[in-house]
Design a protein around this motif. Structure first.
Motif: not given
Length: 247
Positions: A114-118
């Motif tokens: 999964y890719t988390v972008t903040v």
């Protein structure tokens, strides 16, 4: 080293931070969000999670965490143009710093693919926007990952620690914690320190803007930073109860 006293905003001592507030769940559609206010600096941090990872990350059997950073046009005392075409080098450098800081406390294998972008958007700038972004981004990241656990996407929280950041510097010969813009803009030495709840440093960015500095001054600045980091990490834990969670 001679002790100096200077007048600061909020009538604070040299080793005191500006008032800091962390407000969670400020955005309806973000999995995790946090508004951080450090004095007059305000940054909105929002975390989203997508399936899959960047192409270069495929077959690593691990996830990825990245960040984007921007200053809104009216965040300073003059209008800042939106970065529509070419990104500013400063913005790219800051978002890489935020991403590195967050990844330092995430077990990317446990995250899965999964890719988390903040996204960190500066609503109002009065110094310390990059350090505030890191501190608020961790809260948004924590809450997004908790949502992912509760949705059954991952079995457990992949966070292995907390991370926060604070600025220190030398202004008019005095070593100060948490510089506002009036101090930062005339600092002789400027430093940003990123650290974890384990008492370890993730990154130290220090520059002699107008003067050089010796080891004694560096030690003094790092001592100030450690006090500020402890305060910020305690505030994070106060609203997330991270240290009490079964990880």
């Amino acid at each position: 080293m001679e002790a100096l006293e200077i007048q600061r905003a909020h009538n604070r001592a040299m080793d005191r931070m500006r008032p800091v507030t962390l407000t969670r769940d400020v955005m309806k559609h973000a999995l995790g969000s946090c508004m951080i206010e450090c004095g007059d600096t305000k940054v909105l941090c929002a975390a989203t999670i997508e399936e899959g990872v960047p192409a270069w990350r495929r077959n690593a059997h691990a996830g990825w965490v990245s960040a984007e950073y921007a200053m809104l046009p009216a965040s300073t005392n003059y209008r800042t143009r939106r970065e529509l075409g070419a990104r500013k080098g400063r913005s790219m450098e800051i978002e890489r710093l935020i991403g590195r800081s967050l990844r330092s406390v995430v077990n990317l294998k446990a995250l899965g693919e999964y890719t988390v972008t903040v996204d960190c958007d500066v609503l109002q700038a009065d110094g310390g926007t990059r350090t505030a972004s890191i501190t608020g981004a961790w809260v948004a990241l924590h809450d997004a990952l908790m949502q992912w656990v509760q949705a059954g996407k991952i079995p457990r929280l992949p966070l292995i620690g907390q991370v926060a950041a604070v600025s220190v510097g030398v202004v008019d010969g005095a070593s100060l914690l948490d510089l506002d813009y009036s101090e930062d803009s005339r600092a002789e030495v400027d430093m940003n320190v990123v650290g974890t709840n384990e008492g370890e440093f993730v990154e130290i960015q220090g520059t002699g803007e107008r003067i050089s500095f010796n080891r004694a001054r560096l030690n003094q600045l790092l001592d100030l930073a450690e006090g500020g980091l402890a305060h910020l990490l305690a505030l994070q834990n106060e609203i997330t109860a991270f240290c009490d969670e079964d990880k």
